[in-house]
Design a protein around this motif. Structure first.
Motif, PDB file in Angstrom:
ATOM      1  N   PHE A  80       0.761  -1.218  -0.031  1.00 25.27           N
ATOM      2  CA  PHE A  80       0.191  -0.077   0.004  1.00 25.27           C
ATOM      3  C   PHE A  80       0.862   1.087   0.061  1.00 25.27           C
ATOM      4  CE2 PHE A  80      -2.528   3.489   2.072  1.00 25.27           C
ATOM      5  CZ  PHE A  80      -3.893   3.277   1.451  1.00 25.27           C
ATOM      6  N   THR A  81       2.033   1.268   0.899  1.00 25.55           N
ATOM      7  CA  THR A  81       2.744   2.368   0.829  1.00 25.55           C
ATOM      8  C   THR A  81       3.636   2.724  -0.468  1.00 25.55           C
ATOM      9  OG1 THR A  81       3.212   1.668   3.477  1.00 25.55           O
ATOM     10  CG2 THR A  81       4.662   3.260   2.353  1.00 25.55           C
ATOM     11  N   GLN A  82       3.814   1.754  -1.119  1.00 26.28           N
ATOM     12  CA  GLN A  82       4.503   1.942  -2.265  1.00 26.28           C
ATOM     13  C   GLN A  82       3.689   2.414  -3.300  1.00 26.28           C
ATOM     14  OE1 GLN A  82       5.734  -2.225  -2.946  1.00 26.28           O
ATOM     15  NE2 GLN A  82       7.957  -1.897  -3.047  1.00 26.28           N
ATOM     16  N   GLU A 123      -5.145  -5.782  12.381  1.00 27.50           N
ATOM     17  CA  GLU A 123      -5.947  -5.250  11.351  1.00 27.50           C
ATOM     18  C   GLU A 123      -5.611  -3.754  11.413  1.00 27.50           C
ATOM     19  OE1 GLU A 123     -10.252  -6.101  12.390  1.00 27.50           O
ATOM     20  OE2 GLU A 123     -10.677  -5.532  10.154  1.00 27.50           O
ATOM     21  N   ARG A 124      -5.599  -3.125  10.058  1.00 25.60           N
ATOM     22  CA  ARG A 124      -5.203  -2.008   9.811  1.00 25.60           C
ATOM     23  C   ARG A 124      -6.070  -1.138   8.828  1.00 25.60           C
ATOM     24  NH1 ARG A 124       0.709  -2.121   7.648  1.00 25.60           N
ATOM     25  NH2 ARG A 124       0.055  -3.523   6.403  1.00 25.60           N
ATOM     26  N   LEU A 125      -6.360   0.111   9.123  1.00 23.73           N
ATOM     27  CA  LEU A 125      -7.257   0.813   8.520  1.00 23.73           C
ATOM     28  C   LEU A 125      -6.035   1.717   7.663  1.00 23.73           C
ATOM     29  CD1 LEU A 125     -10.266   2.031   7.525  1.00 23.73           C
ATOM     30  CD2 LEU A 125      -9.606   3.968   9.420  1.00 23.73           C
ATOM     31  N   LEU A 135      -9.491  -1.538   4.578  1.00 27.25           N
ATOM     32  CA  LEU A 135      -9.314  -2.121   5.750  1.00 27.25           C
ATOM     33  C   LEU A 135      -8.697  -3.615   5.573  1.00 27.25           C
ATOM     34  CD1 LEU A 135     -10.253  -1.556   9.019  1.00 27.25           C
ATOM     35  CD2 LEU A 135     -12.425  -2.962   8.180  1.00 27.25           C
ATOM     36  N   GLU A 136      -7.628  -3.659   6.137  1.00 30.89           N
ATOM     37  CA  GLU A 136      -6.819  -4.918   5.900  1.00 30.89           C
ATOM     38  C   GLU A 136      -6.454  -5.683   7.163  1.00 30.89           C
ATOM     39  OE1 GLU A 136      -4.317  -4.083   1.748  1.00 30.89           O
ATOM     40  OE2 GLU A 136      -3.071  -3.614   3.548  1.00 30.89           O
ATOM     41  N   SER A 137      -6.807  -6.852   7.002  1.00 28.61           N
ATOM     42  CA  SER A 137      -6.558  -7.893   8.244  1.00 28.61           C
ATOM     43  C   SER A 137      -5.624  -8.900   7.715  1.00 28.61           C
ATOM     44  CB  SER A 137      -7.643  -8.960   8.646  1.00 28.61           C
ATOM     45  OG  SER A 137      -8.816  -7.818   8.534  1.00 28.61           O
ATOM     46  N   ARG A 156       4.675   3.055   9.218  1.00 25.50           N
ATOM     47  CA  ARG A 156       5.624   2.391   8.442  1.00 25.50           C
ATOM     48  C   ARG A 156       5.066   1.121   7.744  1.00 25.50           C
ATOM     49  NH1 ARG A 156      10.618  -0.695  11.630  1.00 25.50           N
ATOM     50  NH2 ARG A 156      11.955  -0.443   9.720  1.00 25.50           N
ATOM     51  N   SER A 157       5.946   0.794   6.612  1.00 23.76           N
ATOM     52  CA  SER A 157       5.463  -0.154   5.801  1.00 23.76           C
ATOM     53  C   SER A 157       5.548  -1.576   6.273  1.00 23.76           C
ATOM     54  CB  SER A 157       5.796   0.066   4.444  1.00 23.76           C
ATOM     55  OG  SER A 157       5.925  -1.100   3.646  1.00 23.76           O
ATOM     56  N   LEU A 158       4.771  -2.513   6.108  1.00 26.81           N
ATOM     57  CA  LEU A 158       5.160  -3.602   6.751  1.00 26.81           C
ATOM     58  C   LEU A 158       6.137  -4.528   5.827  1.00 26.81           C
ATOM     59  CD1 LEU A 158       4.292  -6.265   8.589  1.00 26.81           C
ATOM     60  CD2 LEU A 158       2.770  -6.826   6.469  1.00 26.81           C
ATOM     61  N   TYR A 159       5.878  -4.469   4.539  1.00 28.51           N
ATOM     62  CA  TYR A 159       6.942  -4.883   3.492  1.00 28.51           C
ATOM     63  C   TYR A 159       8.083  -4.543   3.915  1.00 28.51           C
ATOM     64  CZ  TYR A 159       3.150  -7.336   1.086  1.00 28.51           C
ATOM     65  OH  TYR A 159       2.026  -8.091   0.498  1.00 28.51           O
TER      66      TYR A 159
HETATM   67  C1  16G Z   1      -1.223  -4.143   0.244  1.00 33.69           C
HETATM   68  C2  16G Z   1      -1.522  -5.441   0.074  1.00 33.69           C
HETATM   69  C3  16G Z   1      -1.456  -6.091   1.495  1.00 33.69           C
HETATM   70  C4  16G Z   1      -0.208  -5.852   2.153  1.00 33.69           C
HETATM   71  C5  16G Z   1       0.011  -4.415   2.332  1.00 33.69           C
HETATM   72  C6  16G Z   1       1.381  -4.042   2.833  1.00 33.69           C
HETATM   73  C7  16G Z   1      -3.384  -5.568  -1.671  1.00 33.69           C
HETATM   74  C8  16G Z   1      -4.743  -5.763  -1.795  1.00 33.69           C
HETATM   75  N1  16G Z   1      -2.836  -5.594  -0.262  1.00 33.69           N
HETATM   76  O1  16G Z   1      -2.220  -3.420   0.904  1.00 33.69           O
HETATM   77  O2  16G Z   1      -1.810  -7.647   1.049  1.00 33.69           O
HETATM   78  O3  16G Z   1      -0.084  -6.511   3.559  1.00 33.69           O
HETATM   79  O4  16G Z   1      -0.038  -4.096   0.786  1.00 33.69           O
HETATM   80  O5  16G Z   1       1.549  -2.697   2.866  1.00 33.69           O
HETATM   81  O6  16G Z   1      -2.725  -4.838  -2.495  1.00 33.69           O
HETATM   82  P1  16G Z   1       2.572  -1.969   3.761  1.00 33.69           P
HETATM   83  O7  16G Z   1       3.814  -2.357   3.425  1.00 33.69           O
HETATM   84  O8  16G Z   1       2.278  -0.476   3.179  1.00 33.69           O
HETATM   85  O9  16G Z   1       2.340  -1.891   5.042  1.00 33.69           O
END
Ligand code: 16G
Length: 239
Positions: A80-82, A123-125, A135-137, A156-159
């Motif tokens: 999402f962040t990217q 779970e994050r909005l 809304l992502e779980s 911060r981005s999870l990835y």
């Molecule tokens: C996106 C992904 C999600 C992932 C998230 C990590 C879709 C539908 N979903 O939202 O699966 O967990 O990115 O985001 O694209 P982050 O690195 O910004 O936290």
């Protein structure tokens, strides 16, 4: 003739909308009736058509607005962040809830771990420029992310965290997209009317070692998102 008048009105309204900016509120019906000298019924019919074309959007109890273009997201392994950074939009998250529990049969199978292994669920909005988008779980095997700082995921981005803190690079995944509607909690958090259209996306990702990393269930706002799928050419059939 009513048809001609309706057609003329539609053209006028199209011009009105074109001169306005996305997201701008359109004058109230009463004012438009006077401006174009039409009956309420004629006006409503023309507005209904513009709404059906996606040119304007009605928000119950608020008014009618010039539609904003939907965010087109290519279906690929992106965070999402990217995605937001590419659009020059800021991203942030609100942590709604998190827990650690045993995986159980379904999650265990999705993540290729045993049902008794522990998973961390968050779970994050997801917000873009402060506006709720999804809304992502997500669930991730707890053993892969010891001491993960959940609070830091607000900004911060999870990835990025997985890559920098745990050496996990998300390399591939599979996802499904289907239609759904926002339930009470989802509509409250996403700030859309109850039962608004939404896109339900389920994603499983894996890393450079083909380890299953996350199972994510996301609800994206149907009024703000569309997904683009690029079609690879099928090999020509041989006779
Ligand atoms: C996106 C992904 C999600 C992932 C998230 C990590 C879709 C539908 N979903 O939202 O699966 O967990 O990115 O985001 O694209 P982050 O690195 O910004 O936290």
């Amino acid at each position: 003739m009513a048809g001609t008048k309706g057609e003329f009105l539609r053209q006028e309204l199209h011009q009105l909308v074109e001169a306005m900016s996305p997201g701008e509120q359109i004058a109230p019906e009463r004012e438009l009736m006077v401006r174009y000298d039409v009956a309420r019924e004629t006006l409503r019919r023309a507005l209904d058509e513009l709404a059906a074309e996606g040119v304007i959007e009605r928000r119950a109890g608020v008014g009618t607005f010039v539609s904003r273009p939907k965010l087109t997201q290519a279906v690929r392994v992106r965070s999402f962040t990217q995605d937001m950074a590419e659009r020059h939009m800021s991203s942030a998250s609100r942590i709604i809830r998190h827990s650690v529990a045993v995986a159980g049969a379904v999650l265990g199978q999705a993540l290729r771990i045993s049902p008794g292994d522990r998973v961390l669920s968050i779970e994050r909005l997801r917000l873009a420029d402060g506006e709720p988008m999804a809304l992502e779980s997500l669930s991730i095997p707890a053993a892969l992310v010891p001491d993960l700082d959940i609070v830091s995921l607000r900004s911060r981005s999870l990835y990025e965290t997985l890559a920098s803190d745990y050496g996990i690079s998300i390399e591939g995944g599979t996802q499904t997209i289907e239609a759904t509607v926002a339930d009470e909690e989802e509509s409250r958090l996403l700030r859309v009317p109850l039962l608004s259209p939404a896109l339900l996306i389920e994603r499983v990702t894996w890393d450079q070692n083909e380890r299953r990393i996350e199972f994510v269930r996301s609800r994206y706002r149907g009024d703000r998102y569309k997904f683009q799928v690029d079609l690879a050419g099928a090999p020509a059939a041989h006779s």
